[in-house]
Design a protein around this motif. Structure first.
Motif, PDB file in Angstrom:
ATOM      1  N   ARG A  90      52.538  41.289  34.413  1.00 24.44           N
ATOM      2  CA  ARG A  90      51.848  40.256  33.991  1.00 24.44           C
ATOM      3  C   ARG A  90      52.122  38.806  34.581  1.00 24.44           C
ATOM      4  O   ARG A  90      52.204  37.887  33.990  1.00 24.44           O
ATOM      5  CB  ARG A  90      52.310  39.959  32.648  1.00 24.44           C
ATOM      6  N   CYS A  91      52.166  38.847  35.973  1.00 22.30           N
ATOM      7  CA  CYS A  91      52.265  37.522  36.657  1.00 22.30           C
ATOM      8  C   CYS A  91      50.830  36.938  36.741  1.00 22.30           C
ATOM      9  O   CYS A  91      50.605  35.812  37.271  1.00 22.30           O
ATOM     10  CB  CYS A  91      52.724  37.838  38.198  1.00 22.30           C
ATOM     11  N   ASN A  92      49.735  37.648  36.614  1.00 21.85           N
ATOM     12  CA  ASN A  92      48.296  36.984  36.378  1.00 21.85           C
ATOM     13  C   ASN A  92      47.812  37.115  37.854  1.00 21.85           C
ATOM     14  O   ASN A  92      46.856  36.118  38.052  1.00 21.85           O
ATOM     15  CB  ASN A  92      48.215  35.919  35.815  1.00 21.85           C
ATOM     16  N   ALA A  93      48.586  37.357  39.045  1.00 16.92           N
ATOM     17  CA  ALA A  93      47.840  37.125  40.359  1.00 16.92           C
ATOM     18  C   ALA A  93      46.800  37.757  40.755  1.00 16.92           C
ATOM     19  O   ALA A  93      46.026  37.136  41.400  1.00 16.92           O
ATOM     20  CB  ALA A  93      48.989  37.714  41.503  1.00 16.92           C
ATOM     21  N   CYS A  94      46.720  38.901  39.981  1.00 18.49           N
ATOM     22  CA  CYS A  94      45.210  39.618  40.271  1.00 18.49           C
ATOM     23  C   CYS A  94      44.145  38.834  39.619  1.00 18.49           C
ATOM     24  O   CYS A  94      43.093  38.887  40.104  1.00 18.49           O
ATOM     25  CB  CYS A  94      45.134  40.931  39.640  1.00 18.49           C
ATOM     26  N   VAL A  95      44.548  38.199  38.459  1.00 19.80           N
ATOM     27  CA  VAL A  95      43.471  37.420  37.784  1.00 19.80           C
ATOM     28  C   VAL A  95      42.878  36.413  38.619  1.00 19.80           C
ATOM     29  O   VAL A  95      41.608  35.966  38.660  1.00 19.80           O
ATOM     30  CB  VAL A  95      43.904  36.812  36.444  1.00 19.80           C
ATOM     31  N   LYS A  96      43.823  35.660  39.423  1.00 20.20           N
ATOM     32  CA  LYS A  96      43.379  34.343  40.143  1.00 20.20           C
ATOM     33  C   LYS A  96      42.847  34.949  41.617  1.00 20.20           C
ATOM     34  O   LYS A  96      41.977  34.218  42.082  1.00 20.20           O
ATOM     35  CB  LYS A  96      44.598  33.541  40.475  1.00 20.20           C
ATOM     36  N   ALA A  97      43.029  36.057  42.051  1.00 19.31           N
ATOM     37  CA  ALA A  97      42.879  36.598  43.292  1.00 19.31           C
ATOM     38  C   ALA A  97      41.123  37.092  43.161  1.00 19.31           C
ATOM     39  O   ALA A  97      40.698  37.117  44.392  1.00 19.31           O
ATOM     40  CB  ALA A  97      43.927  37.687  43.822  1.00 19.31           C
ATOM     41  N   CYS A  98      41.018  37.451  42.084  1.00 17.20           N
ATOM     42  CA  CYS A  98      39.654  38.359  41.967  1.00 17.20           C
ATOM     43  C   CYS A  98      38.496  37.437  42.154  1.00 17.20           C
ATOM     44  O   CYS A  98      38.263  36.412  41.692  1.00 17.20           O
ATOM     45  CB  CYS A  98      39.554  39.080  40.825  1.00 17.20           C
ATOM     46  N   PRO A  99      37.628  37.606  43.402  1.00 16.80           N
ATOM     47  CA  PRO A  99      36.535  36.719  43.518  1.00 16.80           C
ATOM     48  C   PRO A  99      35.339  36.719  42.725  1.00 16.80           C
ATOM     49  O   PRO A  99      34.658  35.799  42.521  1.00 16.80           O
ATOM     50  CB  PRO A  99      36.231  36.985  45.152  1.00 16.80           C
ATOM     51  N   GLU A 100      35.308  37.756  41.889  1.00 15.81           N
ATOM     52  CA  GLU A 100      34.129  37.989  41.009  1.00 15.81           C
ATOM     53  C   GLU A 100      34.595  37.841  39.761  1.00 15.81           C
ATOM     54  O   GLU A 100      33.662  37.817  38.777  1.00 15.81           O
ATOM     55  CB  GLU A 100      33.909  39.454  40.998  1.00 15.81           C
ATOM     56  N   GLY A 101      35.850  37.327  39.426  1.00 14.63           N
ATOM     57  CA  GLY A 101      36.183  37.036  37.899  1.00 14.63           C
ATOM     58  C   GLY A 101      36.168  38.301  36.960  1.00 14.63           C
ATOM     59  O   GLY A 101      36.077  38.247  35.968  1.00 14.63           O
ATOM     60  N   ALA A 102      36.468  39.531  37.888  1.00 15.25           N
ATOM     61  CA  ALA A 102      36.239  40.602  36.878  1.00 15.25           C
ATOM     62  C   ALA A 102      37.375  41.167  36.020  1.00 15.25           C
ATOM     63  O   ALA A 102      37.351  42.008  35.055  1.00 15.25           O
ATOM     64  CB  ALA A 102      35.925  41.975  37.926  1.00 15.25           C
ATOM     65  N   THR A 122      45.741  43.723  47.088  1.00 19.27           N
ATOM     66  CA  THR A 122      46.587  42.500  47.765  1.00 19.27           C
ATOM     67  C   THR A 122      47.586  41.781  47.213  1.00 19.27           C
ATOM     68  O   THR A 122      48.932  41.614  47.626  1.00 19.27           O
ATOM     69  CB  THR A 122      46.085  41.968  48.974  1.00 19.27           C
ATOM     70  N   ALA A 123      47.051  41.139  46.190  1.00 22.67           N
ATOM     71  CA  ALA A 123      47.864  40.092  45.530  1.00 22.67           C
ATOM     72  C   ALA A 123      48.652  40.985  44.547  1.00 22.67           C
ATOM     73  O   ALA A 123      49.955  40.347  44.349  1.00 22.67           O
ATOM     74  CB  ALA A 123      46.829  39.605  44.145  1.00 22.67           C
ATOM     75  N   CYS A 124      48.770  42.113  44.111  1.00 25.60           N
ATOM     76  CA  CYS A 124      49.668  42.994  43.218  1.00 25.60           C
ATOM     77  C   CYS A 124      50.964  43.421  44.306  1.00 25.60           C
ATOM     78  O   CYS A 124      51.978  43.300  43.748  1.00 25.60           O
ATOM     79  CB  CYS A 124      48.996  43.939  42.680  1.00 25.60           C
ATOM     80  N   GLY A 125      50.603  43.565  45.581  1.00 25.72           N
ATOM     81  CA  GLY A 125      51.553  43.726  46.646  1.00 25.72           C
ATOM     82  C   GLY A 125      52.329  44.817  46.216  1.00 25.72           C
ATOM     83  O   GLY A 125      52.158  45.996  45.880  1.00 25.72           O
ATOM     84  N   ALA A 126      53.640  44.613  46.335  1.00 27.82           N
ATOM     85  CA  ALA A 126      54.802  46.017  46.266  1.00 27.82           C
ATOM     86  C   ALA A 126      54.928  46.341  44.743  1.00 27.82           C
ATOM     87  O   ALA A 126      55.387  47.532  44.493  1.00 27.82           O
ATOM     88  CB  ALA A 126      56.047  45.446  46.808  1.00 27.82           C
ATOM     89  N   ILE A 127      54.317  45.773  43.782  1.00 28.42           N
ATOM     90  CA  ILE A 127      54.406  45.932  42.449  1.00 28.42           C
ATOM     91  C   ILE A 127      53.385  47.357  42.277  1.00 28.42           C
ATOM     92  O   ILE A 127      54.262  48.275  41.555  1.00 28.42           O
ATOM     93  CB  ILE A 127      53.803  45.104  41.336  1.00 28.42           C
TER      94      ILE A 127
END
Length: 705
Positions: free
Chosen positions: A205-217, A237-242
């Protein structure tokens, strides 16, 4: 040491109705009977003193049973007090002056009937593992409120508006589409498909994927909107090793078990007439949701419920050799507690809530209601009707009603309307759905003039109406049925306490009809078919039609679904006897001295297994009731000559069976010639000899290389 005396304490509730103590003592045969005016108030000390002295006491008031029980417990006499209702059932009526015989019957039943043997119990236990399933916003909102009181888990089944996962991982949160929910209180199992590419169990729940998504999906509920998502790359890519995001995931099937379920879905996961304990689907109204949560909280702990239904597999007519027969119980079960289990059915006692409809529609008696058992109910009926008649009562009408909804309706009628007629004797049962044809006819044979069943509290009155229809057809043919408005059996369709006026109209406009002149002396038995046989024999022997010029008819036509009838065999029957192996009731039998199919109509339950098992489609059912010894005697349905080998004369079987086999094989390549076809009319030995004599026959040694 306790005093062995039994005492009856009657109360006229502040003199709102009359009680003739002397007359009731004489009629009920009770030595210690007293009448009070304020037993729950100024005279309470008298009751307390009697209980402390060791008396067993029956009190004619159910309204103050909690108070009286508290007093009994204070002197360690809680097991020595019982209650029965005399006020709403007899006293509060415009015919109270004529209700003394009914009062005497109710008093006698309360004071003389033995304690019923306890029903076997079913143990249930539920912890605090609560699943909340539904739209993300509502489900997460309730999870936050309940996390301190329950072991909460959340399945977000859809997105609705803006929702955000809590910052801390205090409880499991999943997302997916529910596939199935099964089980019961303390043992629910939910299966779902996880279509969300983000595995919320691995997500931090770091929300990195929310910020990285270019479509706001991706929303803050960490669910991916597939309609917006295009590239499937930046979030991974933003989620990385998780490694919580996988758009190619194949292992999407998930399942977990829970004690309780709060279903906030727009379409409930379970759609049944009667929902299992521990499952709540309150809809979208916040107030209803709050009530549901409160109710679920009361189900945490260990409980015991009655095993409402007993099952005798040897009598079950459900299936045979994968051929389906009777499905009555499965079709009417409101909780889906009954399922097919091969040739018999299986009853889930944890799901069963005791409506008893299954025992009502079971034609063989394989299912029998236990709460109360038919023999116990029969003893109560016999006591009530005997004492009512001994006290001078006439034209007794038995009114079966459920303890909860039906009891409230009877009370409402007494408080707001004319009350029960003096001849109407109410009999409280757990569920009126369990009053079947055996109890209806049994009550009439025991001396009741009429029988009514109140539908308040029932799930579906259709099975009751069908049972009443069969009873009316039989009783009408025997001469017990009167003109319109005086029928011997009636289903009173009133759904709740606000329908008391329907009950009033049905009972007060109901005129008595013909009844047996001499009540039966038998008891109602545990086996349904035996009780039906006894009741019908007595009703036929006492039939008013027997005194008419026409007399008792030999047979009565019934509607489909009746538990009586005959099997009809068409000429195409080959006497293969498949039906005899399929019949669970021994109604169809193969003769041991010839090729003959015999039928005993009394045993037939009209399950249809014989029809479905017949390879020739030669059998059909005809619902009816045949009176007299003909129903108990075997009669021939189909008989045929013996087919003999055309070569040596050995008996080979029934002629229709052999001829049918020959007809089917005619034209087959292996029997193309007349000689080959002729061998089918030979026994096995002659067939081999004929093959050996034929020059062109292929021999085993000709096949060697």
């Amino acid at each position: 040491m306790r005093n062995s005396s039994k005492q009856i304490r009657l109360c006229d509730c502040n003199r709102t109705f009359d009680l003739d103590a002397g007359r009731l003592t004489e009629l009920a045969g009770v030595a210690e009977l007293s009448v009070h005016h304020e037993l729950c108030r100024r005279e309470l000390s008298t009751l307390e003193a009697d209980l402390a002295a060791g008396c067993d006491i029956a009190v004619s008031c159910t309204q103050e049973s909690a108070l009286f029980s508290e007093v009994a417990d204070s002197v360690n006499a809680g097991q020595h007090i019982r209650f029965f209702n005399l006020r709403e059932t007899a006293g509060w009526s415009v015919e109270q002056s004529a209700a003394t015989p009914k009062m005497a019957a109710l008093i006698a039943a309360a004071s003389t009937l033995p304690e019923v043997e306890p029903v076997e119990g079913v143990q249930m236990a539920a912890g605090r593992a609560l699943l909340i399933v539904g739209e993300a916003g509502a489900a997460l909102g309730w999870a936050e409120r309940l996390a301190a009181s329950f072991d909460v888990s959340v399945l977000m089944s859809s997105r609705a508006g803006e929702a955000e996962l809590p910052a801390d991982s205090a409880y499991p949160v999943w997302s997916g589409n529910p596939q199935s929910l099964k089980g019961h209180l303390g043992a629910f199992e939910l299966a779902w498909e996880q279509h969300n590419p983000i595995d919320l169990e691995r997500c931090v729940r770091c929300n990195a994927c929310v910020k990285a998504c270019p479509e706001g999906a991706i929303g803050f509920d960490l669910q991916v909107d597939a309609d917006k998502c295009r590239s499937h790359g930046a979030c991974v890519t933003a989620c990385g090793a998780i490694g919580a995001i996988d758009f190619a995931r194949r292992d999407t099937a998930r399942s977990e078990t829970f004690d309780l379920v709060l279903d906030l879905s727009s379409t409930p996961l379970l759609r049944r007439v009667e929902l299992p304990d521990g499952y709540a689907a309150p809809g979208r109204d916040p107030f209803d949701q709050a009530l549901a949560v409160q109710a679920l909280g009361e189900l945490v702990g260990e409980f015991e419920k009655p095993r409402y239904v007993a099952f005798e597999s040897g009598l079950c007519a459900h299936s045979k050799s994968k051929k389906t027969g009777c499905n009555n119980c499965i079709e009417v079960c409101s909780t889906e507690a009954i399922r097919s289990a091969g040739d018999v059915i299986a009853v889930d006692p944890w799901l069963c809530k005791g409506c008893g409809t299954c025992s009502t529609v079971c034609p063989s008696g394989a299912l029998s209601f236990q709460y109360p058992r038919v023999p116990d109910l029969g003893l109560q009926l016999k006591t009530l009707l005997t004492e009512y008649r001994r006290a001078g009562g006439a034209d007794a009408c038995v009114l079966f009603h459920s303890a909860a909804a039906g009891g409230k309706l009877v009370e409402r009628l007494a408080r707001r309307g004319r009350g029960l007629p003096a001849r109407v004797i109410p009999v409280e049962v757990w569920s009126a759905d369990a009053i079947g044809l055996d109890v209806m006819l049994g009550a009439l044979a025991l001396g009741a003039c009429q029988v009514a069943v109140l539908t308040a509290g029932t799930h579906d009155a259709t099975p009751l109406q069908a049972q009443a229809g069969h009873a009316l057809a039989i009783l009408g043919a025997l001469g017990y049925g009167g003109e319109a408005g005086s029928e011997p059996v009636r289903i009173v369709d009133a759904s709740d306490a606000d329908d008391w006026h329907k009950l009033e109209r049905a009972l007060w406009a109901w005129t008595p009809c013909a009844a047996v002149t001499t009540p039966a002396s038998f008891h109602l038995l545990p086996k349904k078919r035996e009780t039906l046989d006894l009741a019908l024999r007595h009703l036929v022997a006492q039939a008013p039609a027997a005194r008419s010029a026409a007399g008792v008819p030999a047979v009565v036509a019934l509607k489909a679904g009746a538990p009586f009838g005959q099997v009809i065999a068409a000429d195409v029957c080959t006497l293969c006897m498949a039906c005899t192996g399929a019949c669970p009731a021994g109604a169809l039998r193969a003769s041991t001295d010839s090729f003959r199919l015999d039928f005993i109509e009394r045993n037939c339950v009209q399950c249809g297994l014989c029809v479905n098992s017949c390879p020739e489609s030669a059998l059909s059912l005809e619902p009816r009731l045949l009176f007299g010894d003909q129903a108990r005697s075997a009669r021939t349905l189909r008989e045929a000559d013996t087919f003999h080998c055309v070569s040596c004369g050995t008996a080979m079987g029934a002629s229709p069976l052999i001829e049918s086999m020959i007809a089917r094989l005619t034209g087959h390549s292996m029997f193309a010639s007349e000689a080959q076809l002729a061998r089918l009319r030979m026994c096995a030995d002659c067939r081999v000899l004929d093959l050996m004599k034929t020059e062109n026959s292929l021999k085993a040694w000709d096949m060697t290389e």
